[in-house]
Design an enzyme around this catalytic site. Structure first.
Site, PDB file in Angstrom:
ATOM      1  N   GLY A 260       0.794  -1.224   0.000  1.00  8.20           N
ATOM      2  CA  GLY A 260       0.000   0.000   0.000  1.00  8.20           C
ATOM      3  C   GLY A 260       0.822   1.266   0.000  1.00  8.20           C
ATOM      4  N   VAL A 261       2.125   1.154   0.199  1.00  8.82           N
ATOM      5  CA  VAL A 261       3.005   2.323   0.164  1.00  8.82           C
ATOM      6  C   VAL A 261       3.535   2.460  -1.248  1.00  8.82           C
ATOM      7  CG1 VAL A 261       5.076   3.406   1.117  1.00  8.82           C
ATOM      8  CG2 VAL A 261       3.617   1.981   2.572  1.00  8.82           C
TER       9      VAL A 261
ATOM     10  N   GLY B 275       6.874   2.111  -6.042  1.00  2.00           N
ATOM     11  CA  GLY B 275       7.252   1.333  -7.214  1.00  2.00           C
ATOM     12  C   GLY B 275       6.980   2.057  -8.520  1.00  2.00           C
TER      13      GLY B 275
ATOM     14  N   SER C 264       6.606  -8.973 -19.389  1.00  2.00           N
ATOM     15  CA  SER C 264       5.915  -9.152 -18.112  1.00  2.00           C
ATOM     16  C   SER C 264       5.000 -10.368 -18.109  1.00  2.00           C
ATOM     17  CB  SER C 264       5.076  -7.911 -17.795  1.00  2.00           C
ATOM     18  OG  SER C 264       5.886  -6.754 -17.710  1.00  2.00           O
TER      19      SER C 264
ATOM     20  N   HIS D 123       1.823  -1.373 -14.525  1.00  2.75           N
ATOM     21  CA  HIS D 123       2.450  -0.743 -15.684  1.00  2.75           C
ATOM     22  C   HIS D 123       1.522   0.263 -16.374  1.00  2.75           C
ATOM     23  CE1 HIS D 123       6.160  -2.920 -15.508  1.00  2.75           C
ATOM     24  NE2 HIS D 123       5.528  -4.075 -15.463  1.00  2.75           N
TER      25      HIS D 123
END
Length: 490
Positions: free
Chosen positions: A316-317, A320, A345, A430
């Site tokens: 949740g932080v 990224g 991916s 992405h």
């Protein structure tokens, strides 16, 4: 396991003894090998839960812990006795088995709910949440609720200040990350953990702000302890050996990670990059240890083929989404002529999604023409999602099987989920960064994991730096950017 989830992976063996390595590498491997058995026997300070473990603390132990914890909430941050009590509680928690840890969190939640001492009411020594935190601390909150929140924050800050000088104790910040990982696992079993988790997540959002993190390269010359963590944390394509790792850190590769200054040897998230002459279509070629090195003077593409979060407690932080943008900037500085960036991916949720679909829903996605081609080639179509999943083997050369699978995958990536929130977690990451769904690749990951998750398919997300903001706006409107080739599959 998604590409963005932390994971534990084991290395199968060090480099062969015949490998031409220098004294530094030999000593590194020796240290690693001597620690490997111990690490596997007792991983990451998490004692194995035995059948005879007591599932709860005794009444006396619970009373002692309440008395130990109360001053940690009530006293000022500068109170030495309360700081020592918090550090003692941390040491006891780190040494405990999982059932005892769960019982300790139960006591912690109980004490936190009743923490209303003078220091909590003052609130001037504890700090506050950022404005982005959820409504649990809105302006309508009562004075008592705010006091309780300040007391909880003071407890967490008290632990965070601990630098963990003992070999058997993590620094306070890293311990809080591990503590929150346990909270996330057990919040449904332990009443009162949710509010503690919300406070801790809000603090982490400030403490791990991207402006405070350091982007650093990881190379073959990095400390052995850091390379071992790279092996353990790799969540997308398992690192099978030291030779495999060396290949991923060779001269035509790059690896970057975000670090916090308080945790300089603990990567928070990392990305592995390969330089190739054209957009990569399968991971087998990228990870081929026998492949020749690419000539960096002629390289045209940078491929991000593995991105791994390492800390479950930082869920949740958001940091990224800054990683790839920062890495692209670094690569452009190193290679000014490099202009093309894409990922290779996984589709970690595809198989689970397909398995749950009804036959009529799949028929609608495929359309009459594709269903007719399937019937002509393979007879009556499967009647449900599980049947379709079994009918789409990952390495099938049949073009009808290939087209059917790619069509279902394109629908899953672009059409499933809420507007602006694709169902697939990697797509959500992405596309949320402003990337474009550029190409779907058949037989791109023939590992057991790749076959099980996505029928062996992988996807290229294209990163065009000047188009990221526009693509992100389109995603918010429910119209994610895709290439013509992907659009033709829909």
């Amino acid at each position: 396991m998604s590409a963005l989830d932390p994971a534990e992976q084991k290395v199968s063996a060090p480099l062969e003894a015949t490998e031409p390595v220098g004294d530094t590498l030999l000593s590194r491997f020796g240290r690693w090998w001597s620690r490997k058995g111990d690490a596997e026997a007792a991983p990451a300070k998490r004692p194995k839960v035995e059948e005879g473990d007591t599932p709860a603390l005794s009444t006396r132990a619970m009373k002692r812990q309440r008395e130990q914890l109360r001053p940690c909430f009530d006293a000022r941050l500068t109170d030495g006795a309360a700081n020592a009590a918090a550090q003692a509680w941390q040491a006891e928690y780190e040494a405990a088995s999982e059932p005892v840890r769960q019982a300790m969190l139960t006591v912690l939640a109980e004490v936190a709910a009743g923490a209303d001492g003078p220091g909590a009411k003052a609130g001037s020594h504890s700090g506050s949440h950022s404005g982005s935190h959820s409504g649990s601390h809105s302006g309508a909150a009562s004075g008592l609720s705010q006091a309780l929140s300040n007391a909880r924050i003071r407890f967490f800050k008290r632990l965070a200040a601990h630098h963990g000088k003992s070999d058997n104790s993590a620094c306070g910040l890293h311990f809080l990350i591990q503590l929150r990982a346990d909270m996330l696992r057990w919040h449904k079993r332990v009443p009162g953990l949710r509010v503690l988790d919300e406070d801790l997540e809000a603090l982490f959002s400030n403490w791990f702000d991207v402006g405070l993190l350091e982007l650093q390269p990881i190379t073959w010359d990095s400390p052995a302890s850091l390379l071992e963590k790279l092996i353990r944390y790799e969540a997308v394509h398992e690192i099978a050996s030291w030779t495999d790792l060396r290949n991923r850190l060779d001269s035509d590769r790059r690896c970057y990670a975000f670090f916090h200054p308080r945790m300089p040897r603990e990567p928070l998230i990392f990305v592995e990059v390969a330089f190739v002459p054209e957009m990569a279509a399968n991971v087998q070629a990228l990870l081929d240890e026998a492949a020749p090195l690419e000539d960096l003077r002629r390289v045209k593409w940078a491929i991000f083929y593995s991105i791994s979060n390492t800390q479950a407690g930082l869920r949740g932080v958001s940091f990224g989404n800054f990683l790839l943008k920062r890495v692209i900037e670094e690569l452009q500085r190193e290679f000014p002529k490099l202009k093309q960036f894409a990922t290779l991916s996984p589709l970690p949720g595809f198989a689970d999604w397909l398995r749950k679909q009804h036959g009529d829903a799949i028929a609608t996605i495929l359309g009459e023409k594709r269903l007719a081609r399937w019937t002509e080639r393979h007879g009556t179509p499967p009647t449900d999602g599980a049947g379709w999943l079994a009918a789409l083997p990952a390495d099938a050369p049949d073009p009808v099987v290939r087209d059917t699978a790619l069509t279902l995958a394109a629908h899953y990536l672009v059409r499933e989920g809420a507007p602006g929130q694709p169902a697939d977690p990697v797509a959500r990451f992405h596309l949320g960064n402003g990337a474009c769904v550029e190409r779907l690749n058949w037989a791109a990951d023939l590992s057991r994991k790749g076959r099980a998750q996505s029928c062996g398919m992988m996807v290229n997300y294209l990163y065009v730096p000047e188009a990221l903001d526009d693509n992100l706006a389109r995603l918010g409107d429910g119209n994610p950017r895709m290439s013509r080739a992907v659009g033709k599959l829909l």
